[in-house]
Motif scaffolding. Sequence first.
Motif, PDB file in Angstrom:
ATOM      1  N   ARG A  31      40.934  33.162  37.825  1.00 18.28           N
ATOM      2  CA  ARG A  31      41.054  32.720  39.214  1.00 18.28           C
ATOM      3  C   ARG A  31      42.455  32.210  39.499  1.00 18.28           C
ATOM      4  O   ARG A  31      42.957  32.363  40.625  1.00 18.28           O
ATOM      5  N   VAL A  32      43.115  31.623  38.498  1.00 18.22           N
ATOM      6  CA  VAL A  32      44.492  31.157  38.693  1.00 18.22           C
ATOM      7  C   VAL A  32      45.392  32.328  39.070  1.00 18.22           C
ATOM      8  O   VAL A  32      46.112  32.282  40.081  1.00 18.22           O
ATOM      9  N   HIS A  33      45.352  33.401  38.268  1.00 22.12           N
ATOM     10  CA  HIS A  33      46.266  34.510  38.602  1.00 22.12           C
ATOM     11  C   HIS A  33      45.720  35.394  39.713  1.00 22.12           C
ATOM     12  O   HIS A  33      46.484  36.124  40.356  1.00 22.12           O
ATOM     13  N   PHE A  34      44.413  35.324  39.999  1.00 18.77           N
ATOM     14  CA  PHE A  34      43.907  36.000  41.191  1.00 18.77           C
ATOM     15  C   PHE A  34      44.509  35.365  42.447  1.00 18.77           C
ATOM     16  O   PHE A  34      44.868  36.058  43.401  1.00 18.77           O
ATOM     17  N   LEU A  35      44.610  34.049  42.454  1.00 16.84           N
ATOM     18  CA  LEU A  35      45.149  33.347  43.618  1.00 16.84           C
ATOM     19  C   LEU A  35      46.662  33.486  43.710  1.00 16.84           C
ATOM     20  O   LEU A  35      47.210  33.728  44.790  1.00 16.84           O
TER      21      LEU A  35
ATOM     22  N   GLU B 134      31.967  30.116  35.809  1.00 17.46           N
ATOM     23  CA  GLU B 134      32.869  30.661  36.819  1.00 17.46           C
ATOM     24  C   GLU B 134      34.210  31.027  36.179  1.00 17.46           C
ATOM     25  O   GLU B 134      34.548  30.561  35.093  1.00 17.46           O
ATOM     26  N   ARG B 135      34.987  31.863  36.847  1.00 22.03           N
ATOM     27  CA  ARG B 135      36.317  32.214  36.354  1.00 22.03           C
ATOM     28  C   ARG B 135      37.203  30.969  36.311  1.00 22.03           C
ATOM     29  O   ARG B 135      37.073  30.077  37.136  1.00 22.03           O
TER      30      ARG B 135
ATOM     31  N   GLU C  37      37.720  47.959  50.669  1.00 28.32           N
ATOM     32  CA  GLU C  37      38.344  46.680  50.383  1.00 28.32           C
ATOM     33  C   GLU C  37      37.365  45.558  50.706  1.00 28.32           C
ATOM     34  O   GLU C  37      36.500  45.708  51.571  1.00 28.32           O
ATOM     35  N   CYS C  38      37.505  44.452  49.980  1.00 22.54           N
ATOM     36  CA  CYS C  38      36.595  43.329  50.145  1.00 22.54           C
ATOM     37  C   CYS C  38      37.385  42.036  50.010  1.00 22.54           C
ATOM     38  O   CYS C  38      38.101  41.838  49.023  1.00 22.54           O
ATOM     39  N   LEU C  39      37.269  41.168  50.996  1.00 21.13           N
ATOM     40  CA  LEU C  39      37.922  39.862  50.947  1.00 21.13           C
ATOM     41  C   LEU C  39      36.927  38.863  50.380  1.00 21.13           C
ATOM     42  O   LEU C  39      35.864  38.624  50.969  1.00 21.13           O
ATOM     43  N   ASP C  40      37.251  38.274  49.230  1.00 23.01           N
ATOM     44  CA  ASP C  40      36.299  37.331  48.646  1.00 23.01           C
ATOM     45  C   ASP C  40      36.458  35.951  49.279  1.00 23.01           C
ATOM     46  O   ASP C  40      37.329  35.724  50.128  1.00 23.01           O
ATOM     47  N   ASN C  41      35.612  35.020  48.855  1.00 23.56           N
ATOM     48  CA  ASN C  41      35.585  33.703  49.494  1.00 23.56           C
ATOM     49  C   ASN C  41      36.756  32.808  49.114  1.00 23.56           C
ATOM     50  O   ASN C  41      36.908  31.724  49.678  1.00 23.56           O
ATOM     51  N   TRP C  42      37.574  33.267  48.178  1.00 27.04           N
ATOM     52  CA  TRP C  42      38.799  32.543  47.828  1.00 27.04           C
ATOM     53  C   TRP C  42      40.007  33.076  48.596  1.00 27.04           C
ATOM     54  O   TRP C  42      41.105  32.552  48.470  1.00 27.04           O
ATOM     55  N   GLY C  43      39.796  34.163  49.355  1.00 23.60           N
ATOM     56  CA  GLY C  43      40.892  34.759  50.111  1.00 23.60           C
ATOM     57  C   GLY C  43      41.616  35.860  49.376  1.00 23.60           C
ATOM     58  O   GLY C  43      42.683  36.309  49.820  1.00 23.60           O
TER      59      GLY C  43
END
Length: 356
Positions: free
Chosen positions: A153-157, A148-149, A76-82
């Motif tokens: 990124r909207v639905h990732f968040l 950039e996404r 697992e990896c936590l990206d910089n957007w959380g």
Amino acid sequence: MATDNRTPGQKFRDTLLIRGTGEVPIWGGCSLATWIRYGDDLLDVLEKHPDVPFGRLPRGSDALQWVGPANRANEECLDNWGCLWHCVRDGMEGQIKYHPLSDIRHLRHYKAPDPLIYTERGVHDWGAFVRHCQNARVGGGVVTIGGERFYERVHFLRGMAEALEDMAFGTPEIEEIVELILEYNMTYLRHALQLGSPVDVVGFGDDWGAQDRCMISPATFRRFFKPGYTKMYALCKQYGALTTQHSDGYTVDLWDEFLEAGLTAFNMQVNCVGVDVIENRLKGRMCIIADVDRQSVVPFGKPEEAYNHIAEIVTRLGSPRGGLILRVDIYPDVPLENIDAVLSAISDYQNHWVNH
């Protein structure tokens, strides 16, 4: 015959602008997961086709050493957007299992990462970025950088179901999320375009399509995302850069929207759309980046079917003025004999339209 004094970068730009001389550039290569499966056997196939611009790993190397965060099986990896990523196969992109704004109340305290410091999963090395641009420019090469996404990124968040529901009901918070991401993207782009100047191409990537339809309606796209894309493409144009947009899935209903937003070239999955549709609705209007089939023909068809697939794309979607790029990504479900057939077709057809 007149001498062609254009640099490779100029030829590529002319292809994108449909004012070239028929070359069909090749984008793509073999995924790390493919290298992990085949190793030197894959290198043997690639070495039979030295004119195909696919990257090669050193003979005898362990492909796992190049696999980064969020691409290692069972990690697992936590990206910089959380966003928390989970991977199920080495060398393949993982999936997000935790969305930091799934509870919309978290938005009031949420801050995006600093785009001048953080990438999605790491820290910017702007010195290396400048060297990349300078090296690409040597000999008149193509200077390409990534955007950039945006939608992703909207639905990732937020989470996919939650984001789509917010857009359908016009939830005010979804507009805040879109603007937050757009601000991040514009700040990053402006800095990257200034440092890398002059940049030839900025490549954006968001998956907009399901297998047989767009994920959202054109009206929803126009409300939430078209203004942002228009701003990002205009910023690139301000610095002299052309723009490409990748999307998997069925995307036909959004082509006109992207054209109106100022996009130079659209990258679509041929098998989700169909050669007939692309030829009738987009050829000659915008450069086509044809994403070669990776769901059926190339991985599961016969070698001659894979070869003929490439031939059909080039002969029907290309032209003596360019306007076609082949996007060829090879994944580990493709047999070596089919990889060989795809590379043979590329060798035979990448200059099909030259001197026509």
